[in-house]
Motif scaffolding. Structure first.
Motif, mmCIF file in Angstrom:
data_model
loop_
_atom_site.group_PDB
_atom_site.id
_atom_site.type_symbol
_atom_site.label_atom_id
_atom_site.label_comp_id
_atom_site.label_asym_id
_atom_site.label_seq_id
_atom_site.Cartn_x
_atom_site.Cartn_y
_atom_site.Cartn_z
ATOM 1 N N UNK A 93 0.828 -1.213 0.000
ATOM 2 C CA UNK A 93 0.000 0.000 0.000
ATOM 3 C C UNK A 93 0.860 1.260 0.000
ATOM 4 N N UNK A 94 1.934 1.242 0.767
ATOM 5 C CA UNK A 94 2.840 2.392 0.791
ATOM 6 C C UNK A 94 3.502 2.585 -0.572
ATOM 7 N N UNK A 95 3.916 1.498 -1.190
ATOM 8 C CA UNK A 95 4.479 1.566 -2.547
ATOM 9 C C UNK A 95 3.464 2.182 -3.508
ATOM 10 N N UNK A 96 2.233 1.719 -3.446
ATOM 11 C CA UNK A 96 1.200 2.215 -4.359
ATOM 12 C C UNK A 96 0.900 3.697 -4.127
ATOM 13 N N UNK A 97 0.857 4.119 -2.858
ATOM 14 C CA UNK A 97 0.658 5.539 -2.562
ATOM 15 C C UNK A 97 1.790 6.379 -3.143
ATOM 16 N N UNK A 98 3.013 5.901 -2.980
ATOM 17 C CA UNK A 98 4.173 6.638 -3.497
ATOM 18 C C UNK A 98 4.114 6.740 -5.016
ATOM 19 N N UNK A 99 3.808 5.648 -5.658
ATOM 20 C CA UNK A 99 3.738 5.638 -7.121
ATOM 21 C C UNK A 99 2.648 6.597 -7.605
ATOM 22 N N UNK A 100 1.518 6.602 -6.934
ATOM 23 C CA UNK A 100 0.397 7.461 -7.320
ATOM 24 C C UNK A 100 0.703 8.938 -7.075
ATOM 25 N N UNK A 101 1.335 9.249 -5.930
ATOM 26 C CA UNK A 101 1.536 10.670 -5.598
ATOM 27 C C UNK A 101 2.491 11.358 -6.564
ATOM 28 N N UNK A 102 3.352 10.606 -7.199
ATOM 29 C CA UNK A 102 4.285 11.227 -8.147
ATOM 30 C C UNK A 102 3.580 11.723 -9.400
ATOM 31 N N UNK A 103 2.351 11.260 -9.632
ATOM 32 C CA UNK A 103 1.627 11.635 -10.842
ATOM 33 C C UNK A 103 0.392 12.466 -10.543
ATOM 34 N N UNK A 104 0.341 13.102 -9.364
ATOM 35 C CA UNK A 104 -0.858 13.863 -9.001
ATOM 36 C C UNK A 104 -0.580 15.362 -8.889
ATOM 37 N N UNK A 105 0.406 15.844 -9.633
ATOM 38 C CA UNK A 105 0.726 17.272 -9.663
ATOM 39 C C UNK A 105 0.943 17.853 -8.267
ATOM 40 N N UNK A 106 1.551 17.081 -7.411
ATOM 41 C CA UNK A 106 1.893 17.518 -6.053
ATOM 42 C C UNK A 106 0.686 17.740 -5.158
ATOM 43 N N UNK A 107 -0.503 17.398 -5.619
ATOM 44 C CA UNK A 107 -1.712 17.588 -4.819
ATOM 45 C C UNK A 107 -2.005 16.308 -4.048
ATOM 46 N N UNK A 108 -1.505 16.267 -2.829
ATOM 47 C CA UNK A 108 -1.690 15.118 -1.955
ATOM 48 C C UNK A 108 -2.376 15.627 -0.695
ATOM 49 N N UNK A 109 -3.414 14.936 -0.279
ATOM 50 C CA UNK A 109 -4.128 15.367 0.929
ATOM 51 C C UNK A 109 -3.312 15.055 2.178
ATOM 52 N N UNK A 110 -3.560 15.824 3.217
ATOM 53 C CA UNK A 110 -2.877 15.552 4.485
ATOM 54 C C UNK A 110 -3.295 14.190 5.023
#
Length: 130
Positions: A93-110
């Motif tokens: 799950x942590x791997x998947x979150x990391x992979x996803x956040x790199x492609x979300x234009x820096x918009x990651x929720x707290x």
């Protein structure tokens, strides 16, 4: 004694989470802290044929020589699932979150950043490095 890569990334993750401005990097540093942590925990180890692997790179190279064609990340996920009881899903799950956040234009929720940090904290507990 110099701090490990895992500890360095853990401290960066905590700092960035408190800062609140670089939540994509909270997730990224959480993942890389976990990656180094699990590799430090798993290696060295002996396989069923008594071959000793001293490092992830040695393990990955041998598996490639034997025709296994998966990425380093997928290979690490597989090892965590096999060798660290209870950490497989957290690490994946942590791997998947990391992979996803790199492609979300820096918009990651707290919330996602805190979830990533919680996965890392649970993995740290499972390998005994609190």
């Amino acid at each position: 004694m110099p701090k490990s890569h895992s500890q360095h990334n853990y401290e960066a993750c905590e700092f960035l989470l408190k800062d609140g401005n670089y939540l994509d990097w909270v997730i990224t540093t959480a993942f890389y802290s976990a990656l180094h942590l699990v590799q430090e925990d798993i290696f060295p180890f002996r396989d069923d044929e008594a071959f000793e692997y001293s490092s992830f790179e040695q393990y990955y190279s041998k598996s490639r020589d034997e025709g296994v064609r998966i990425s380093k990340n997928q290979s690490t996920i597989k090892l965590v699932e096999q060798r660290i009881n209870g950490a497989g899903t957290l690490y994946r799950n942590l791997h998947d979150l990391c992979k996803t956040c790199r492609y979300s234009n820096y918009h990651v929720s707290s919330k996602k950043a805190r979830i990533a940090k919680s996965y890392l904290d649970k993995i740290r507990t499972l390998v005994g490095n609190q």
